[in-house]
Design a protein around this motif. Structure first.
Motif: not given
Ligand code: ADP
Ligand code: NAG
Ligand code: NAG
Ligand code: NAG
Ligand code: NAG
Ligand code: MG
Length: 395
Positions: A210-213, A389-395, A177-186
């Motif tokens: 999740a961020r990529i796909f 839910i508008t559109e749901l994908e299992p993870r 969340h805070e320390e990497s350059q990317l600030k990724i939300i899992h």
């Protein structure tokens, strides 16, 4: 005469400039190429990440069933053995992503650069012959769910080990969340995405996927909800709002699972008692929380520490995202017993019951020493049936 000429001329001029402006704004680059302008040594590291498909076929016995470790929303995972003796886990993505291969590869290279003690390492990627393969380090003790939800195996997990696991997950998430350059939300934090090494150090996996796909944005609203029911924050499940606080919610559920040794049944089950957040909250309010701790814990553990963990977990699953602490606050609360904790307000998805709201906050354990604020525990009763839910994908 003069008017008849100038007025159409001026009008035409304005019209043309308007059209020009519109076109110019539209042609702003939509595609962000993260590797633009990278230094040569970084490009070299890209090359070293790319693996041959023949190597991976050989390592996994042609992706045989015997080597399959499990299957998740993005595809199956196979165990493999490289010629140099390293064990790997190969994730074979089944997603039909619209992204181009080059862009996808660039994103994965960025994810591969994230390195932390509590993150699973991405060793390489392979994109050949329509296959998209991610190669991770193999972790012999598999994922937390395989131990925690197994009545026999979970006896291995004494309080010291669970404490270490929770602390490690919190540090890994703080890094994302805070320390990497990317600030990724899992976006898909859950027990099966926490892998354990031989010393039972936790490592978060599947970050960045999740961020990529899953969607287009790192913050704000998304129409594609990627995640697992039961771990998803209500504002994310219902309105697609993602933020670091939706991860904090999932972290809270995970903490409650680790302490109680119970799997969150989530929504799919009509039995409310299966919803761990409510289950814990009800006991917390009644002051009978000790009853639901994992039986293999209760005898030999420092109660105040365990209760403090439950307390932190409940702070994370509060309905209002801004009431939830962020990961840096959580790490501080977790590491220092002198930091006093606020009383948690009623969590989301609490089925409104008469008497529950008005009941005194009878916490006999005096954990926080702070004021017990009942007025903040007003929440709108939510019913599982109202979720759309508008559109749901299992993870
Ligand atoms: N690097 C790894 N080392 C060992 N086991 C792994 C690794 N990655 C995944 N697994 C196992 O493979 C299973 C499937 O993983 P995945 O496809 O991510 O699905 P999910 O996380 O939804 O269960 C997991 O439950 C986990 O036990
Ligand atoms: C591997 O499996 C694929 C089908 O999944 C098959 O087409 C191919 O021939 C196999 N290769 C080897 C070397 O067995
Ligand atoms: C898994 O963890 C246990 C500790 O509970 C350890 O004894 C064991 O060696 C680990 N398994 C492997 C395969 O490393
Ligand atoms: C976390 O909360 C603290 C205290 O409220 C704040 O100072 C810090 O900026 C927050 N961090 C993030 C990333 O929001
Ligand atoms: C618990 O807290 C209350 C006030 O919040 C205090 O009066 C009481 O003495 C405390 N009990 C213990 C055992 O610390
Ligand atoms: Mg996973």
């Amino acid at each position: 005469m003069v008017l008849a000429i100038t007025i159409p001329l001026v009008a035409a001029f304005f019209l043309i400039s308007l059209i020009c402006i519109c076109f110019w704004r539209r042609r702003k680059p939509v595609v962000r190429l993260p590797l633009d302008g990278t230094r040569p040594e970084e490009i070299a590291s890209v090359e070293s990440l790319l693996l041959d498909i023949s190597t991976l076929r050989a390592a996994t016995a042609n992706f045989s069933e015997e080597n399959k470790l499990g299957e998740g929303g993005f595809g199956a995972v196979y165990k493999g053995l490289l010629p140099d003796g390293r064990e790997i886990a190969v994730k074979r993505l089944s997603t039909s992503s619209s992204q181009g291969f080059g862009e996808l590869r660039n994103e994965l290279v960025l994810v591969a650069k994230l390195q932390h003690r509590n993150l699973v390492r991405l060793l390489g990627v392979c994109m050949e012959e329509q296959e998209k393969l991610l190669v991770y380090e193999y972790l012999p003790n598999r994922s937390l769910d395989t131990i925690l939800f197994d009545p026999k195996k979970r006896e291995q997990l004494n309080w010291g080990k669970r404490n270490k696991i929770i602390g490690g997950i919190a540090r890994g998430l703080l890094y994302l969340h805070e320390e990497s350059q990317l600030k990724i939300i899992h976006r898909d934090l859950k027990a099966s995405n926490i892998l354990l090494d031989a010393d039972l150090n936790p490592k978060i996996s599947d970050f960045g996927l999740a961020r990529i796909f899953g969607g287009d944005q790192t913050q704000g609203t998304t129409s594609r909800v990627v995640g697992t029911f039961g771990y998803m924050a209500p504002e994310y499940a219902m309105h697609g709002q993602i933020s670091i606080k939706s991860d904090v919610y999932s972290f809270g559920v995970l903490v409650l699972e680790i302490v109680t040794g119970r799997k969150n049944g989530g929504f799919s089950n009509s039995e409310y008692a299966e919803d761990i957040v409510n289950y814990v909250w009800e006991r917390w309010v009644k002051g009978t929380i000790l009853e639901i701790l994992d039986p293999s814990l209760t005898n030999h553990c420092p109660r105040s520490e365990v209760l403090r963990c439950v307390h932190i977990g409940l702070l994370c699953v509060q309905e209002n995202p801004s009431d939830r602490p962020n990961m840096s606050q959580i790490v501080v609360m977790f590491n220092s017993n002198s930091v006093s904790l606020q009383a948690p307000s009623k969590p989301a998805f609490c089925i409104g019951r008469s008497g529950m709201d008005s009941g005194a906050y009878s916490n006999e354990y005096n954990l926080s020493g702070g004021t017990h604020d009942q007025s903040s525990s007003k929440s709108i009763p939510a019913s599982p049936n109202e979720v759309s839910i508008t559109e749901l994908e299992p993870r």
